[in-house]
Scaffold this motif. Structure first.
Motif, PDB file in Angstrom:
ATOM      1  N   ALA A  29       0.840  -1.190   0.000  1.00  0.00           N
ATOM      2  CA  ALA A  29       0.000   0.000   0.000  1.00  0.00           C
ATOM      3  C   ALA A  29       0.877   1.242   0.000  1.00  0.00           C
ATOM      4  O   ALA A  29       1.952   1.255   0.596  1.00  0.00           O
ATOM      5  N   GLU A  59     -12.021   3.218   4.042  1.00  0.00           N
ATOM      6  CA  GLU A  59     -10.659   3.720   3.895  1.00  0.00           C
ATOM      7  C   GLU A  59      -9.762   3.031   4.909  1.00  0.00           C
ATOM      8  O   GLU A  59     -10.187   2.720   6.020  1.00  0.00           O
ATOM      9  N   LEU A  87      -3.107   3.955   0.751  1.00  0.00           N
ATOM     10  CA  LEU A  87      -3.694   3.963  -0.587  1.00  0.00           C
ATOM     11  C   LEU A  87      -3.763   2.544  -1.134  1.00  0.00           C
ATOM     12  O   LEU A  87      -2.742   1.908  -1.382  1.00  0.00           O
ATOM     13  N   LEU A  88      -4.989   2.056  -1.313  1.00  0.00           N
ATOM     14  CA  LEU A  88      -5.245   0.726  -1.861  1.00  0.00           C
ATOM     15  C   LEU A  88      -6.392   0.820  -2.851  1.00  0.00           C
ATOM     16  O   LEU A  88      -7.202   1.754  -2.796  1.00  0.00           O
ATOM     17  N   HIS A  89      -6.498  -0.155  -3.737  1.00  0.00           N
ATOM     18  CA  HIS A  89      -7.631  -0.214  -4.650  1.00  0.00           C
ATOM     19  C   HIS A  89      -8.885  -0.617  -3.878  1.00  0.00           C
ATOM     20  O   HIS A  89      -8.820  -1.334  -2.875  1.00  0.00           O
ATOM     21  N   ARG A  90     -10.032  -0.169  -4.326  1.00  0.00           N
ATOM     22  CA  ARG A  90     -11.302  -0.452  -3.670  1.00  0.00           C
ATOM     23  C   ARG A  90     -11.512  -1.956  -3.504  1.00  0.00           C
ATOM     24  O   ARG A  90     -11.962  -2.436  -2.467  1.00  0.00           O
ATOM     25  N   ARG A  91     -11.175  -2.726  -4.519  1.00  0.00           N
ATOM     26  CA  ARG A  91     -11.343  -4.182  -4.486  1.00  0.00           C
ATOM     27  C   ARG A  91     -10.500  -4.796  -3.356  1.00  0.00           C
ATOM     28  O   ARG A  91     -10.957  -5.681  -2.635  1.00  0.00           O
ATOM     29  N   GLU A  92      -9.272  -4.305  -3.191  1.00  0.00           N
ATOM     30  CA  GLU A  92      -8.405  -4.810  -2.128  1.00  0.00           C
ATOM     31  C   GLU A  92      -8.952  -4.445  -0.748  1.00  0.00           C
ATOM     32  O   GLU A  92      -8.905  -5.261   0.177  1.00  0.00           O
ATOM     33  N   THR A  94     -12.126  -3.897   0.140  1.00  0.00           N
ATOM     34  CA  THR A  94     -13.306  -4.706   0.477  1.00  0.00           C
ATOM     35  C   THR A  94     -12.922  -6.139   0.826  1.00  0.00           C
ATOM     36  O   THR A  94     -13.498  -6.731   1.745  1.00  0.00           O
ATOM     37  N   LYS A  95     -11.936  -6.686   0.109  1.00  0.00           N
ATOM     38  CA  LYS A  95     -11.485  -8.049   0.406  1.00  0.00           C
ATOM     39  C   LYS A  95     -10.858  -8.114   1.803  1.00  0.00           C
ATOM     40  O   LYS A  95     -11.162  -9.016   2.585  1.00  0.00           O
ATOM     41  N   LYS A 120       6.203   3.037   0.395  1.00  0.00           N
ATOM     42  CA  LYS A 120       5.229   1.941   0.406  1.00  0.00           C
ATOM     43  C   LYS A 120       5.322   1.219   1.734  1.00  0.00           C
ATOM     44  O   LYS A 120       6.365   1.214   2.393  1.00  0.00           O
TER      45      LYS A 120
END
Length: 160
Positions: A29, A59, A87-92, A94-95, A120
């Motif tokens: 991230a 978030e 900072l992560l993708h939305r899919r990550e 939710t998982k 990172k």
């Protein structure tokens, strides 16, 4: 002349995390930082030992991370233990959120490093170890060390 590519360099690692937890999954991230925080990180003035991550309103936030104030900073210096956004993708997200809530797992940073000039954090999904798990891990590590020592003596032709 082009910009020189920077090798990924480790800023800090959380060695205690691998001792205290079973690491189930890891994810990389990005971290939202202020200017003086980046300068302190370049000097290696960070502690990730007490840090953990939480998921609030979709978030991911990094809490408990201590970045020492920049020595040459002015009134623009940062708060050492402020909450920082990851900072992560939305899919990550939710998982991770599903796995944290259903399994009683936690999010712990394992290491911080620079990649192409950006900071990172390696975030791990972990489950706490019991005391006997820790003892077993120490015993296993000691046994492997003793086996390697004996093998080395055997190869060199020495006896005790």
């Amino acid at each position: 002349m082009g910009k020189k590519a920077q090798q990924p360099g480790t800023i800090a690692t959380n060695r205690k995390a691998r001792h205290d937890y079973h690491v189930l999954d890891t994810v990389e991230a990005g971290v939202v930082l202020m200017g003086t925080e980046v300068k302190s990180l370049r000097l290696g003035r960070v502690s990730v030992v007490d840090a953990f991550a939480t998921i609030d309103d979709g978030e991911v936030w990094l809490r408990g991370l201590h970045i020492t104030e920049y020595a040459f900073g002015t009134w623009t210096n940062h708060e050492p233990r402020r909450v920082r956004k990851l900072l992560l993708h939305r899919r990550e997200i939710t998982k991770l959120e599903m796995r944290v809530h259903e399994g009683g797992l936690s999010l712990v940073p394992l290491s911080m490093y620079f990649t192409e000039g950006r900071v990172k954090v390696e975030l791990a999904l972990v489950k706490g170890k019991k005391l006997w798990d820790k003892r077993a891990a120490v015993a296993e590590r000691d046994a492997k060390r003793e086996i390697a020592r004996e093998f080395s003596r055997h190869v060199k032709g020495r006896r005790r």
